[in-house]
Design a protein around this motif. Structure first.
Motif, short mmCIF file in Angstrom:
data_model
loop_
_atom_site.label_atom_id
_atom_site.label_comp_id
_atom_site.label_asym_id
_atom_site.label_seq_id
_atom_site.Cartn_x
_atom_site.Cartn_y
_atom_site.Cartn_z
N PRO A 67 1.16 -0.94 -0.25
CA PRO A 67 -0.16 -0.11 -0.01
C PRO A 67 0.86 1.96 0.03
CG PRO A 67 -0.01 -0.86 2.30
CD PRO A 67 0.69 -2.20 1.19
N ALA A 68 0.46 2.04 -0.78
CA ALA A 68 0.99 3.63 -0.45
C ALA A 68 0.67 4.09 0.85
CB ALA A 68 0.29 4.24 -1.62
N VAL A 69 1.78 4.80 0.92
CA VAL A 69 1.16 6.27 2.08
C VAL A 69 0.27 6.41 2.22
CG1 VAL A 69 2.23 7.59 4.66
CG2 VAL A 69 3.61 5.42 3.31
N THR A 70 -0.98 6.54 2.82
CA THR A 70 -2.11 7.58 2.49
C THR A 70 -1.94 8.10 3.70
OG1 THR A 70 -3.51 5.72 3.28
CG2 THR A 70 -2.77 6.14 1.19
N SER A 71 -2.01 7.79 4.99
CA SER A 71 -1.54 9.23 6.54
C SER A 71 -0.69 8.85 6.67
CB SER A 71 -3.25 8.34 7.11
OG SER A 71 -2.90 7.08 6.93
N MET A 72 -0.45 9.58 7.71
CA MET A 72 1.44 9.13 8.68
C MET A 72 0.41 10.08 9.97
SD MET A 72 4.51 10.91 5.63
CE MET A 72 3.83 12.07 5.81
N VAL A 73 1.59 9.69 10.90
CA VAL A 73 1.99 10.26 12.18
C VAL A 73 3.68 10.43 12.04
CG1 VAL A 73 1.63 10.58 14.68
CG2 VAL A 73 -0.27 9.39 13.49
N PHE A 74 3.67 12.42 12.55
CA PHE A 74 4.93 12.60 13.02
C PHE A 74 5.42 12.92 14.24
CE2 PHE A 74 5.05 13.02 8.23
CZ PHE A 74 6.71 11.92 8.53
N ASP A 75 5.53 13.03 15.33
CA ASP A 75 5.64 13.32 16.86
C ASP A 75 7.06 12.61 16.93
OD1 ASP A 75 5.64 13.02 19.78
OD2 ASP A 75 3.38 11.35 19.75
N LEU A 76 7.49 14.21 17.43
CA LEU A 76 8.64 14.97 17.53
C LEU A 76 9.21 14.57 19.52
CD1 LEU A 76 9.85 16.75 15.17
CD2 LEU A 76 9.72 14.27 15.09
N GLY A 77 8.43 14.21 19.96
CA GLY A 77 7.69 14.11 21.72
C GLY A 77 7.60 15.34 22.40
N ASP A 78 6.74 16.20 21.41
CA ASP A 78 6.35 17.32 21.70
C ASP A 78 4.48 16.90 21.77
OD1 ASP A 78 6.20 16.75 18.43
OD2 ASP A 78 6.62 19.16 18.55
N PHE A 79 4.19 16.18 20.69
CA PHE A 79 2.60 15.78 19.96
C PHE A 79 2.43 15.48 18.62
CE2 PHE A 79 3.21 20.56 19.21
CZ PHE A 79 3.19 20.92 18.40
N PRO A 80 1.31 13.99 18.02
CA PRO A 80 1.68 14.24 17.53
C PRO A 80 1.17 14.38 16.26
CG PRO A 80 0.38 12.89 18.78
CD PRO A 80 0.62 13.72 19.30
N VAL A 81 1.52 14.72 15.08
CA VAL A 81 0.36 16.04 13.39
C VAL A 81 0.33 14.07 12.40
CG1 VAL A 81 1.63 17.05 12.02
CG2 VAL A 81 2.14 17.71 14.52
N LEU A 82 -0.85 14.51 12.80
CA LEU A 82 -1.14 13.47 11.61
C LEU A 82 -1.49 14.38 9.91
CD1 LEU A 82 -2.90 11.05 11.00
CD2 LEU A 82 -4.78 12.03 11.49
N VAL A 83 -0.58 13.64 9.27
CA VAL A 83 -0.97 14.12 7.84
C VAL A 83 -2.07 13.44 6.77
CG1 VAL A 83 0.33 14.59 5.94
CG2 VAL A 83 1.02 15.03 8.09
N HIS A 84 -2.90 13.35 6.12
CA HIS A 84 -3.29 13.01 5.47
C HIS A 84 -3.62 13.60 4.15
CE1 HIS A 84 -6.38 11.53 7.74
NE2 HIS A 84 -6.89 12.50 8.63
N ASP A 85 -3.84 12.24 3.24
CA ASP A 85 -3.01 11.86 1.63
C ASP A 85 -1.70 13.33 1.40
OD1 ASP A 85 -4.29 11.45 -0.97
OD2 ASP A 85 -4.73 13.42 -1.50
N PRO A 86 -0.64 12.09 2.17
CA PRO A 86 0.89 13.26 1.10
C PRO A 86 1.34 12.79 -0.12
CG PRO A 86 1.00 11.08 2.87
CD PRO A 86 -0.54 11.19 2.57
N VAL A 87 -0.07 13.10 -1.17
CA VAL A 87 0.05 12.54 -2.79
C VAL A 87 0.15 13.90 -3.52
CG1 VAL A 87 -0.95 11.34 -4.73
CG2 VAL A 87 -1.51 10.66 -2.24
N GLU A 88 1.19 13.83 -4.26
CA GLU A 88 1.52 15.01 -5.07
C GLU A 88 1.47 14.70 -6.45
OE1 GLU A 88 1.47 18.78 -6.43
OE2 GLU A 88 1.24 18.11 -4.47
N ALA A 89 1.02 15.16 -7.44
CA ALA A 89 0.83 14.69 -9.00
C ALA A 89 1.22 13.04 -9.47
CB ALA A 89 1.93 14.94 -9.68
N GLY A 90 -0.35 12.27 -8.50
CA GLY A 90 -0.77 11.17 -8.07
C GLY A 90 0.62 10.36 -7.75
#
Length: 404
Positions: A67-90
């Motif tokens: 599967p392609a990555v369609t959602s991501m969580v980045f947590d640097l120890g401060d709080f989680p940041v949720l990213v949706h649909d990290p797609v560009e030009a298909g």
């Protein structure tokens, strides 16, 4: 007589063989393994890697298996940041196929492009004429010793490259191993397709992604000085590290581990001079770094493309091959320098810069801006369109940012 012999048919070597064969070169590609063949290495392809696979016509075959990555969580120890649909030009930001998949796809593409493949082939010796490398000796599955010669021999044989040792390729920007890693695979884990948690105080990096067969790969990195303690109880140490992120640990524990733990501790950081009289290096043989940012495969694809251009220019006398290979080294170093330095800093758990934390806080509750931030940060879009004074001022002030 071949134009190029490539020793090592994993992602760097097979990409190089494919690209040269597509330009009409006569290429011999050799490897000890027979493909498909797994190796206990990290296997995430992201940033510019998926775009290259698309341009080469190979991304659909990879995407069909994982599967392609369609959602991501980045947590640097401060709080989680949720990213949706990290797609560009298909093209999605990342994919996590097991190594059996991209290696086999690239090997097959090299053969389909006209390269000659010899699997199960062990190189026993490199042949020199005075100080110039001119070929290889080795033995295939039939047990017959053979000798082959080429205009240029390329080592794509990993960080402990035998070719690099044979030509005494000098190291520079060298740093010893910083972290060691352990990883395994779980089924039935409820998670985003990619999650990353950094815990600077405890010196742990945890990253995970969905891979083939609906399995979830989970990696933990810790200082290499702790390796002896970890080895005494790998599973216990691994799960204690996950407990630094209780919710994530709970979700992993709710799943089922399907494979043994794998480990890696020989992870030096270095550049090697990647060319000389009759030889060149690509992939981990020429540039290796800690897996923190998971740059190995995507950088191997980039450097294979750079080296293919240089070798082709030399073969067709578009420019002197020594000049072309010197430009390959220069381009490789320029394109990798920032990531190499950042990767070392992250592996040493250098705290994030205050401006990075401020941007994270600003996009925390603004998912569209979080996605724009990550796309710009990862080079999926023009960074200047996001990281410009006007946009950042508006973003940090809580206004709707302008993307002009």
């Amino acid at each position: 007589m071949y134009d190029t012999i490539v020793v090592g048919a994993r992602c760097a070597g097979s990409s190089l063989a494919m690209l040269l064969a597509r330009r009409g070169a006569r290429v011999l590609l050799v490897d000890r393994a027979s493909f498909p063949a797994d190796i206990p290495h990290g296997h995430f392809i992201h940033r510019h890697g998926p775009r290259r696979l698309r341009d080469w016509g190979l991304l659909p075959a990879v995407a069909a298996r994982t599967p392609a990555v369609t959602s991501m969580v980045f947590d640097l120890g401060d709080f989680p940041v949720l990213v949706h649909d990290p797609v560009e030009a298909g093209v999605a930001w990342g994919y996590g196929p097991r190594r059996t998949t991209p290696d086999k796809i690239l090997v097959d593409a090299a053969v389909e492009s006209g390269a000659e493949l010899r699997e199960g082939f062990a190189v026993s010796e490199f042949i020199f004429d005075n100080d110039r490398l001119v070929g290889i000796r080795g033995r295939g599955p039939a047990g017959v010793d053979v000798e082959e010669r080429a205009t240029i021999v390329v080592g794509a044989d990993g960080r402990n490259s035998r070719l690099a040792r044979a030509v005494h390729a000098p190291l520079y920007n060298e740093l010893p191993t910083i972290l060691c890693y352990y990883f395994s695979y779980w089924s039935s884990v409820q998670a985003e397709t990619f999650e990353l948690y950094s815990r600077d105080e405890q010196k742990r990096i945890i990253f995970s992604f969905r891979t083939e067969d609906d399995l979830y790969a989970v990696f933990v990195g810790q200082p290499v000085q702790e390796m002896g303690e970890v080895r005494r109880d790998i599973e216990g140490a691994f799960m204690r590290s996950l407990e630094l992120v209780p919710g994530f640990a709970e979700r992993v524990r709710a799943g089922r581990r399907e494979e043994r733990f794998y480990g890696a501790s020989d992870l030096p950081n270095f550049y090697r001079k990647p060319f000389g009289a009759g030889w060149a290096l690509v992939g981990d043989a020429g540039l290796h770094k800690d897996p923190y940012m998971a740059l190995g495969i995507c950088d191997a694809l980039r450097d294979a493309e750079l080296l293919a251009t240089a070798i082709d220019d030399g073969l067709v006398a578009r420019r002197p091959i020594d000049q072309a290979l010197a430009d390959y080294e220069r381009c490789r170093n320029e394109l990798s320098r920032s990531d190499f330095n950042e990767n070392v800093a992250l592996a040493r758990f250098t705290p994030p810069r205050p401006e990075v934390l401020a941007i994270r806080a600003a996009v925390r509750e603004r998912p569209e801006d979080a996605t724009r931030f990550v796309k710009a940060r990862m080079g999926m879009t023009d960074p200047a369109a996001f990281f410009n004074p006007r946009n950042l001022q508006q973003l940090l002030a809580g206004a709707e940012p302008s993307m002009n």
